[in-house]
Design an enzyme around this catalytic site. Structure first.
Site, short mmCIF file in Angstrom:
data_model
loop_
_atom_site.label_atom_id
_atom_site.label_comp_id
_atom_site.label_asym_id
_atom_site.label_seq_id
_atom_site.Cartn_x
_atom_site.Cartn_y
_atom_site.Cartn_z
N GLU A 111 3.15 -1.47 10.25
CA GLU A 111 2.44 -0.62 9.25
C GLU A 111 3.20 0.69 9.03
O GLU A 111 2.59 1.75 8.84
CB GLU A 111 0.97 -0.43 9.64
CG GLU A 111 0.26 -1.79 9.71
CD GLU A 111 -1.23 -1.75 9.46
OE1 GLU A 111 -1.73 -0.75 8.93
OE2 GLU A 111 -1.88 -2.75 9.80
N GLY A 112 4.51 0.62 9.07
CA GLY A 112 5.37 1.80 8.90
C GLY A 112 5.80 2.34 10.24
O GLY A 112 4.97 2.68 11.09
C1 FAD Z 1 4.26 -7.91 15.44
C2 FAD Z 1 4.50 -7.51 14.02
C3 FAD Z 1 3.51 -7.70 13.07
C4 FAD Z 1 3.76 -7.39 11.74
N1 FAD Z 1 2.81 -7.70 10.78
C5 FAD Z 1 3.13 -7.55 9.46
C6 FAD Z 1 2.24 -8.03 8.44
O1 FAD Z 1 1.16 -8.57 8.72
N2 FAD Z 1 2.62 -7.90 7.15
C7 FAD Z 1 3.80 -7.34 6.78
O2 FAD Z 1 4.08 -7.26 5.58
N3 FAD Z 1 4.67 -6.86 7.73
C8 FAD Z 1 4.37 -6.97 9.05
N4 FAD Z 1 5.25 -6.53 10.02
C9 FAD Z 1 6.51 -5.93 9.62
C10 FAD Z 1 6.60 -4.44 9.95
O3 FAD Z 1 5.77 -3.70 9.11
C11 FAD Z 1 8.09 -4.06 9.85
O4 FAD Z 1 8.74 -4.67 10.96
C12 FAD Z 1 8.30 -2.56 9.86
O5 FAD Z 1 7.81 -1.98 8.68
C13 FAD Z 1 9.78 -2.18 10.03
O6 FAD Z 1 10.62 -2.90 9.21
P1 FAD Z 1 11.90 -3.62 9.84
O7 FAD Z 1 11.43 -4.40 11.01
O8 FAD Z 1 12.60 -4.35 8.77
O9 FAD Z 1 12.80 -2.45 10.38
P2 FAD Z 1 13.89 -1.61 9.56
O10 FAD Z 1 13.29 -1.15 8.29
O11 FAD Z 1 15.15 -2.38 9.51
O12 FAD Z 1 14.06 -0.35 10.50
C14 FAD Z 1 14.91 -0.34 11.66
C15 FAD Z 1 14.96 1.10 12.17
O13 FAD Z 1 15.52 1.95 11.17
C16 FAD Z 1 14.63 3.02 10.89
N5 FAD Z 1 14.71 3.39 9.47
C17 FAD Z 1 14.64 2.59 8.38
N6 FAD Z 1 14.71 3.32 7.26
C18 FAD Z 1 14.83 4.62 7.64
C19 FAD Z 1 14.94 5.86 6.95
N7 FAD Z 1 14.91 5.92 5.62
N8 FAD Z 1 15.05 6.98 7.67
C20 FAD Z 1 15.08 6.94 9.03
N9 FAD Z 1 14.97 5.81 9.74
C21 FAD Z 1 14.84 4.65 9.04
C22 FAD Z 1 13.25 2.48 11.26
O14 FAD Z 1 12.34 3.53 11.52
C23 FAD Z 1 13.58 1.67 12.50
O15 FAD Z 1 13.67 2.53 13.59
C24 FAD Z 1 4.99 -6.82 11.36
C25 FAD Z 1 5.98 -6.58 12.34
C26 FAD Z 1 5.75 -6.94 13.65
C27 FAD Z 1 6.85 -6.74 14.64
#
Ligand code: FAD
Length: 388
Positions: A369-370
């Site tokens: 959720e962010g």
């Molecule tokens: C158990 C679980 C349940 C989930 N459930 C759902 C769901 O029901 N529906 C859904 O849609 N999603 C779901 N998610 C997805 C979740 O919301 C994302 O994993 C999350 O938003 C982060 O995206 P990412 O994993 O692609 O990480 P990335 O976006 O690749 O981020 C990797 C790192 O880079 C950092 N980063 C990225 N952009 C920036 C920036 N601009 N400035 C500084 N730092 C940055 C992030 O903070 C993080 O530390 C779920 C994830 C998990 C693990």
């Protein structure tokens, strides 16, 4: 509309007993089996938990935000996977429909979501679009040959969604897909029944914690989605998703506070019982300092959650406040869990005491959720926009 205070107090009392007497004894089993027992799901349905946030006219309890966060606090006192069973129906899976659905869409789906007859999921994240969620590449294209008129009345939906909570149990997905050009304004939201052709669900991922709550990939291969299933107008999908997440973040923050309170209670009980150097651990000031830090942070997080919930119930925007609550509460429950492991010593590191399990469980709250970084960006953006 708020429940009358006596009814609400009775609901909280019932939930508190359910958590203490039914759920807590099952924590280790659920973690081991990676599944919440079906009889527990049935009891949750009977208690109305799937419909906490659904308006009463559609069979839900219609709780206010202040009431909903109180329930979330109670569910924080046990393994968070239990809350996930009904969490998507209460939050991210249903609220797009509640906020932006047509009367016909609401009448078709909300009663079954509220009763728990069906499970819903929220599908925003993709392999290439995580934090940068406005860059989703899943496409919904109006099929010109499908309609009675010139425009067509069926979209073809294609793409892959990743990490979708409850996807393996869901009958209905709220899917954010691109109908227009690049960026947030090109995204629309759709209600997509799981039974439509071309929908396939991946295997549940192996995760660090929160066993019993499943996340899977969801694939759409030219899935025919009736235009009548679009939520709001074309291009409104991203805005709907962000409003859903504002609410969801506040709910998650409340869960974090509940878990912090549980961890503090467990740590205090252990520190009062366990003796070293001829006295209980709780008599050592270095242990007391950890308890004091955890307590203070948790009280601050709780106050932030309750204040933000009250603002939401007044109809005020809570984008900044919900991000701040989620950021602070999820970071602080991580510190509280770390201190709890420390206070338990070796017992905190081995499985029997359950503390290491909660330590792993809470790590997720800083990510979904962010992420914390995204919350920081939202908080800074809103603060700068408001002139401080
Ligand atoms: C158990 C679980 C349940 C989930 N459930 C759902 C769901 O029901 N529906 C859904 O849609 N999603 C779901 N998610 C997805 C979740 O919301 C994302 O994993 C999350 O938003 C982060 O995206 P990412 O994993 O692609 O990480 P990335 O976006 O690749 O981020 C990797 C790192 O880079 C950092 N980063 C990225 N952009 C920036 C920036 N601009 N400035 C500084 N730092 C940055 C992030 O903070 C993080 O530390 C779920 C994830 C998990 C693990």
């Amino acid at each position: 509309m708020a429940l009358d205070p006596e009814t609400f107090a009775a609901l909280i009392d019932t939930i508190r007993r359910f958590v203490a007497e039914r759920l807590r004894p099952l924590e280790a089993r659920v973690a081991e089996e990676d599944e919440v027992p079906e009889e527990i799901v049935r009891e949750m349905r009977a208690m109305g938990l799937f419909g906490l946030s659904i308006p009463e006219e559609f069979g839900g309890l219609g709780l206010t935000m202040a009431e909903e966060v109180r329930v979330a606090l109670e569910f924080g006192r046990t393994t968070p996977a239990f809350r996930s069973v009904f969490g998507t129906n209460v939050g991210i899976g249903s609220q797009g429909l509640v906020m932006a659905g047509s009367d016909a869409q609401k009448a078709e789906w909300l009663p079954r979501i509220a009763s728990g007859e069906i499970v819903t999921s929220f599908a925003l994240t993709e392999p290439g679009a995580g934090s940068d969620s406005a860059s989703v590449q899943t496409r919904a294209v109006l099929d010109p040959g499908s309609g009675s008129g010139a425009g067509g009345d069926v979209y073809r939906l294609s793409g892959t969604k990743r990490f979708i909570t409850n996807a393996d149990k869901a009958s209905l997905f709220t899917v954010m897909a691109r109908t227009g050009g690049e960026g947030a304004h090109g995204v629309s939201a759709f209600l997509v029944p799981a039974g439509l052709p071309g929908v396939s669900i991946g295997r549940p991922e192996k995760k660090m914690g929160q066993q019993g709550a499943h996340v899977c990939d969801v694939n759409f291969d030219a899935t025919p989605v009736p235009a009548a299933n679009r939520l709001g107008a074309e291009g409104e999908g991203f805005r709907i998703a962000m409003r859903v997440l504002d609410r969801g973040r506040l709910h998650i923050a409340a869960v974090c506070v509940g878990i912090s309170e549980r961890l503090i209670a467990d740590a205090v009980a252990y520190a009062s019982e366990r003796r070293q150097f001829g006295k209980p651990l709780a008599d050592f000031q270095l242990i007391q300092a950890m308890i004091a830090d955890s307590k203070t942070e948790t009280m601050a997080a709780r106050a932030l959650v309750l204040e933000t919930a009250a603002l939401k119930d007044e109809g005020k925007p809570i984008t900044l406040e919900a991000a701040a609550a989620k950021y602070f509460a999820s970071e602080s429950v991580g510190r509280v869990a770390d201190r709890a492991v420390q206070i338990f010593g070796g017992a905190g590191y081995v499985a029997d005491y359950g503390i290491e399990r909660l330590y792993r469980d809470v790590r997720l709250f800083r990510i979904y959720e962010g992420t914390s970084q995204i919350q920081q960006l939202v908080i800074a953006r809103e603060t700068i926009r408001n002139g401080g």
